[in-house]
Design a protein around this motif. Sequence first.
Motif, mmCIF file in Angstrom:
data_model
loop_
_atom_site.group_PDB
_atom_site.id
_atom_site.type_symbol
_atom_site.label_atom_id
_atom_site.label_comp_id
_atom_site.label_asym_id
_atom_site.label_seq_id
_atom_site.Cartn_x
_atom_site.Cartn_y
_atom_site.Cartn_z
ATOM 1 N N GLU A 1 -87.885 -36.396 -105.596
ATOM 2 C CA GLU A 1 -88.372 -37.087 -106.775
ATOM 3 C C GLU A 1 -89.369 -36.225 -107.550
ATOM 4 O O GLU A 1 -89.347 -36.184 -108.783
ATOM 5 N N SER A 2 -90.248 -35.530 -106.823
ATOM 6 C CA SER A 2 -91.249 -34.682 -107.484
ATOM 7 C C SER A 2 -90.595 -33.555 -108.266
ATOM 8 O O SER A 2 -91.014 -33.247 -109.385
ATOM 9 N N LEU B 1 -88.575 -42.725 -112.511
ATOM 10 C CA LEU B 1 -88.778 -43.260 -111.155
ATOM 11 C C LEU B 1 -87.953 -44.515 -110.914
ATOM 12 O O LEU B 1 -87.474 -44.746 -109.798
ATOM 13 N N LEU C 1 -84.552 -43.230 -110.171
ATOM 14 C CA LEU C 1 -84.519 -42.644 -108.824
ATOM 15 C C LEU C 1 -84.546 -43.723 -107.743
ATOM 16 O O LEU C 1 -83.873 -43.591 -106.716
ATOM 17 N N ARG D 1 -81.633 -44.313 -104.996
ATOM 18 C CA ARG D 1 -81.853 -44.404 -103.541
ATOM 19 C C ARG D 1 -81.241 -45.691 -102.980
ATOM 20 O O ARG D 1 -80.627 -45.675 -101.922
#
Length: 170
Positions: free
Chosen positions: A110-111, A126, A129, A133
């Motif tokens: 993610e970073s 986010l 993401l 997931r």
Amino acid sequence: MSGSILHVHPWLVVLAGCVLLGGVASYLWLACSRHESLRYGKDRDTGTERAHRIRPDRRCLRGLVCAAGVLYVLLPPQAAIGFAAFAGLYLIAITAGVISNVPGGVGVFESVLLLIFRAVPPDHLLGALLAYRVIYYFGPFAVALALLGAHEVWVHRGPMVRMGRLDGTG
């Protein structure tokens, strides 16, 4: 383009890509041209047929492209990137997660994507993401859990039927 996104000189990106493609090409050449098993130090590739050496690579590539496709569909419109370019950046993020040895690359993956897609609002990225997931990890888990439950019911159906007869309900 990837040089500007990664904040390195473009010739370095081209050089790294050529080195990595050369490694893959040399493996494929060795796998297809040699008839004996391949050796890596003490380890041996015991696949005797050429197809057995190449088939797992194709499966892995398909899996990565499908995973990249799932996240690409979930990306917010501010990302404004084509699929081929995104797939390359996705592979960089996945590789960073694998190299970090963090289970599932959680946080590292993610970073890296947050650093690459600075134009996209972090909360939107986010959210994409998190949805990725859930879809990519919990979706298959739920399907597997349902199949396991159905299998267990099928395997233990005989004792359940006998218990029903003893109760007088069957």
